[in-house]
Design an enzyme around this catalytic site. Sequence first.
Site, PDB file in Angstrom:
ATOM      1  N   LYS A  37      -1.639   8.786   5.106  1.00 47.12           N
ATOM      2  CA  LYS A  37      -0.554   8.146   4.493  1.00 47.12           C
ATOM      3  C   LYS A  37       0.825   8.466   5.000  1.00 47.12           C
ATOM      4  CE  LYS A  37      -2.537   6.404   0.281  1.00 47.12           C
ATOM      5  NZ  LYS A  37      -3.311   5.312   0.933  1.00 47.12           N
TER       6      LYS A  37
ATOM      7  N   SER B 189      -5.671  -1.361  -4.354  1.00 44.93           N
ATOM      8  CA  SER B 189      -5.993  -0.157  -3.671  1.00 44.93           C
ATOM      9  C   SER B 189      -7.390  -0.513  -2.808  1.00 44.93           C
ATOM     10  CB  SER B 189      -6.352   0.932  -4.774  1.00 44.93           C
ATOM     11  OG  SER B 189      -7.101   2.062  -3.933  1.00 44.93           O
ATOM     12  N   GLY B 190      -7.502   0.023  -1.779  1.00 47.68           N
ATOM     13  CA  GLY B 190      -8.671  -0.234  -0.863  1.00 47.68           C
ATOM     14  C   GLY B 190      -9.998  -0.309  -1.632  1.00 47.68           C
TER      15      GLY B 190
ATOM     16  N   ASP C 113     -16.818  -1.056   3.048  1.00 49.74           N
ATOM     17  CA  ASP C 113     -15.561  -2.046   3.160  1.00 49.74           C
ATOM     18  C   ASP C 113     -14.566  -1.789   4.246  1.00 49.74           C
ATOM     19  OD1 ASP C 113     -16.525  -2.618   0.543  1.00 49.74           O
ATOM     20  OD2 ASP C 113     -14.969  -1.320  -0.330  1.00 49.74           O
TER      21      ASP C 113
END
Length: 154
Positions: free
Chosen positions: A16, A68-69, A104
Amino acid sequence: MKKKKLIALVAHDNRKQDLIDWVEYNWKELIMHDLVCTGTTGSLVTNALEKKCEENNMVVPSITRLKSGPLGGDQQLGALISEQKVGMLIFFWDPMQPQPHDVDVKALLRICALYNVVTATNRATADFVVSSSLFHQDYKPIIKDYSSYVNRIV
């Protein structure tokens, strides 16, 4: 892809700060486009761009925050890509840390390849993308015709 693009910004936890450093460095290029981010990354990107825009008396771009992912944000983003709404994905992923939602992430990268979406997974590639003469131009990616697959007899 139109001149004004929808750019997706995503980063794993350990990446991040790298993405925020990149956003702060490239903020002048990014504010000309709309942005979509997953979860916490969206908060960090918004804060960074608000600060830069305030310091320079500029308008903050439209920033859409998804979940959020691991909580479904990757799927939300994948849906936007499959609807051909996203022009590019800047995804600083962490290759050294196993992710609980690795499947994902793989699906997201797969859908980008399927729809021929510009995808940068590290700073060097993101730098090349943002500095390309095509970055602020209309661009029509060639998408493979999958009609024979869709219309196959099963």
